[in-house]
Design a protein around this motif. Structure first.
Motif, PDB file in Angstrom:
ATOM      1  N   VAL A 148       0.829  -1.208   0.000  1.00  0.00           N
ATOM      2  CA  VAL A 148       0.000   0.000   0.000  1.00  0.00           C
ATOM      3  C   VAL A 148       0.864   1.259   0.000  1.00  0.00           C
ATOM      4  O   VAL A 148       0.567   2.242  -0.688  1.00  0.00           O
ATOM      5  CB  VAL A 148      -0.947   0.000   1.222  1.00  0.00           C
ATOM      6  N   LEU A 149       1.966   1.234   0.750  1.00  0.00           N
ATOM      7  CA  LEU A 149       2.803   2.430   0.895  1.00  0.00           C
ATOM      8  C   LEU A 149       3.586   2.759  -0.375  1.00  0.00           C
ATOM      9  O   LEU A 149       3.621   3.920  -0.815  1.00  0.00           O
ATOM     10  CB  LEU A 149       3.771   2.229   2.064  1.00  0.00           C
ATOM     11  N   LEU A 150       4.232   1.756  -0.971  1.00  0.00           N
ATOM     12  CA  LEU A 150       5.064   2.024  -2.148  1.00  0.00           C
ATOM     13  C   LEU A 150       4.277   2.662  -3.296  1.00  0.00           C
ATOM     14  O   LEU A 150       4.741   3.641  -3.895  1.00  0.00           O
ATOM     15  CB  LEU A 150       5.732   0.728  -2.623  1.00  0.00           C
ATOM     16  N   PRO A 151       3.081   2.155  -3.649  1.00  0.00           N
ATOM     17  CA  PRO A 151       2.337   2.799  -4.736  1.00  0.00           C
ATOM     18  C   PRO A 151       1.994   4.253  -4.451  1.00  0.00           C
ATOM     19  O   PRO A 151       2.014   5.090  -5.364  1.00  0.00           O
ATOM     20  CB  PRO A 151       1.068   1.944  -4.848  1.00  0.00           C
ATOM     21  N   SER A 152       1.686   4.578  -3.187  1.00  0.00           N
ATOM     22  CA  SER A 152       1.346   5.972  -2.881  1.00  0.00           C
ATOM     23  C   SER A 152       2.537   6.889  -3.127  1.00  0.00           C
ATOM     24  O   SER A 152       2.376   8.026  -3.592  1.00  0.00           O
ATOM     25  CB  SER A 152       0.867   6.092  -1.431  1.00  0.00           C
ATOM     26  N   ILE A 202      -9.150   1.976  -0.751  1.00  0.00           N
ATOM     27  CA  ILE A 202      -9.869   2.545   0.393  1.00  0.00           C
ATOM     28  C   ILE A 202      -9.069   3.664   1.049  1.00  0.00           C
ATOM     29  O   ILE A 202      -9.605   4.720   1.410  1.00  0.00           O
ATOM     30  CB  ILE A 202     -10.183   1.438   1.419  1.00  0.00           C
ATOM     31  N   LEU A 203      -7.752   3.463   1.192  1.00  0.00           N
ATOM     32  CA  LEU A 203      -6.924   4.418   1.929  1.00  0.00           C
ATOM     33  C   LEU A 203      -6.430   5.581   1.077  1.00  0.00           C
ATOM     34  O   LEU A 203      -6.261   6.696   1.586  1.00  0.00           O
ATOM     35  CB  LEU A 203      -5.722   3.692   2.545  1.00  0.00           C
ATOM     36  N   THR A 204      -6.156   5.332  -0.195  1.00  0.00           N
ATOM     37  CA  THR A 204      -5.524   6.370  -1.020  1.00  0.00           C
ATOM     38  C   THR A 204      -6.319   6.738  -2.267  1.00  0.00           C
ATOM     39  O   THR A 204      -5.973   7.708  -2.944  1.00  0.00           O
ATOM     40  CB  THR A 204      -4.117   5.906  -1.467  1.00  0.00           C
ATOM     41  N   GLY A 205      -7.327   5.950  -2.605  1.00  0.00           N
ATOM     42  CA  GLY A 205      -8.083   6.214  -3.825  1.00  0.00           C
ATOM     43  C   GLY A 205      -7.452   5.648  -5.075  1.00  0.00           C
ATOM     44  O   GLY A 205      -7.991   5.800  -6.177  1.00  0.00           O
ATOM     45  N   MET A 206      -6.307   4.990  -4.938  1.00  0.00           N
ATOM     46  CA  MET A 206      -5.610   4.381  -6.071  1.00  0.00           C
ATOM     47  C   MET A 206      -5.289   2.925  -5.736  1.00  0.00           C
ATOM     48  O   MET A 206      -4.873   2.635  -4.612  1.00  0.00           O
ATOM     49  CB  MET A 206      -4.316   5.133  -6.384  1.00  0.00           C
ATOM     50  N   PRO A 207      -5.466   2.016  -6.686  1.00  0.00           N
ATOM     51  CA  PRO A 207      -6.001   2.167  -8.043  1.00  0.00           C
ATOM     52  C   PRO A 207      -7.503   2.455  -8.017  1.00  0.00           C
ATOM     53  O   PRO A 207      -8.181   2.117  -7.051  1.00  0.00           O
ATOM     54  CB  PRO A 207      -5.698   0.804  -8.680  1.00  0.00           C
TER      55      PRO A 207
END
Length: 362
Positions: free
Chosen positions: A181-185, A228-233
């Motif tokens: 989850v962290l790396l993509p953000s 859920i957390l970042t909107g991506m994807p």
């Protein structure tokens, strides 16, 4: 010919017999088999040790698939001159060094796990505890006999060991999910997410090191949790939904394939040890990447239109492949290196890796 050269030749002969004949262990002396068996576990080795002590032959060498502290001490009791192991535990190496018994292993692991992979091998746990309490060799052999006979001798901390392994597995899977989850953000903040596919790397490594179950879970949860957390994807177009089967396949395939192509060393005859290992790492990764893309293509064709995919499934998969080429190259460089290092150097993770490989001997 000096004694060390002769001993090395005997060990090589026994190891070759072990591999070529598909044996669980081989006890040999002067180029001939004294006792061998295809049955795994300590009981056949213990029976062979008693047979050898009764025969009083020239001191043999032992070649075995998996050698933990229990098997090593049974071998000492049988009077072997040297031991070869495809996989040997740290405890086995310590005991061999203390007893000045030559032990050569293809792979050194922190512990020998039980067949379920959810705790220490009960023989290993009992023997290590007995050694800590100062038990002698005869006492340890009798302990192994009682455990093998199933007369009720138990390992008090067996359930505690299982619980500890499960906690470490959960922690490792949680770390993999967090990174997924962290790396993509981080990459999306620079507009590099679609090109470098940062979510794929933690999923592949989690599966490869912790096994197919953990890899599947992290792969299935990561896209949805990230959304859920970042909107991506995004959910529209249905990128997140189609990534779920793709990444779940990556994680499960990585765990299942690596256990067979690296831990079980099916590429044993293709060169030196490091070369075989490197070939195995790239083999499982390449196969997992292909299977994951196939899962993406099938999902896009099966449910893409129903989820609102506005382009043809073929065009969607082609675009994903072309856009993600930089990420594919990064995966081919980074994933084998990190997996190799994590599986070999972190006991929290590598114990589970061994559970899917060869170090299960109970």
């Amino acid at each position: 010919m000096d004694d060390s050269s002769e001993l090395s030749r005997e060990v090589e002969w026994a190891a070759r017999r072990l591999r070529q004949a598909g044996m669980a262990f081989v006890l040999a002396s002067q180029g001939r088999v004294l006792v061998e068996s295809r049955k795994p576990g300590l009981l056949p080795l213990l029976q062979a040790a008693r047979q050898l002590r009764a025969m009083s032959p020239a001191r043999p060498v032992l070649a075995d698939r998996v050698v933990g502290a229990a098997a090593l001490l049974v071998a000492c009791w049988a009077g072997v001159r040297a031991v070869y192991a495809e996989v040997a535990s740290e405890a086995a190496h310590r005991e061999a060094e203390a007893r000045r018994l030559p032990l050569r292993s293809e792979r050194r692991v922190p512990n020998v796990l039980n067949r379920q992979g959810d705790g220490l091998c009960p023989f290993e746990a009992a023997v290590i505890r007995a050694l800590e309490q100062g038990a002698g060799l005869e006492e340890i052999v009798h302990l192994v006999e009682r455990l093998a006979a199933g007369d009720g001798a138990s390992v008090p901390s067996r359930w505690a060991e299982r619980g500890a392994v499960r906690v470490r597995l959960a922690a490792g899977a949680g770390a993999g999910l967090g990174l997924a989850v962290l790396l993509p953000s981080v990459f999306h903040s620079f507009g590099l997410g679609p090109s470098f596919l940062p979510m794929h790397i933690p999923v592949l490594i989690t599966g490869a090191v912790l096994g197919p179950g953990a890899g599947f879970a992290v792969g299935a949860l990561a896209p949805l949790l990230s959304t859920i957390l970042t909107g991506m994807p995004p959910l529209a177009p249905p990128v997140a939904q189609l990534m779920v089967p793709e990444l779940a396949t990556y994680g499960a395939a990585a765990g299942w394939l690596r256990a067979r192509w690296v831990s079980r060393r099916l590429l044993e005859g293709t060169g030196g040890r490091a070369v075989r290992r490197l070939v195995g790492e790239y083999a499982w990764l390449s196969a997992a990447l292909i299977l994951g893309r196939l899962a993406l293509a099938l999902s896009a064709a099966a449910v893409g239109p129903a989820l609102g995919l506005r382009v043809s499934p073929v065009a969607y998969v082609q675009a994903a492949l072309l856009t993600g080429l930089p990420g594919l190259l990064v995966q081919l460089v980074v994933v084998p290196i990190l997996t190799w290092q994590l599986a070999d150097r972190l006991p929290i993770l590598s114990e589970r890796g061994e559970a899917y490989g060869t170090a299960d001997a109970s």
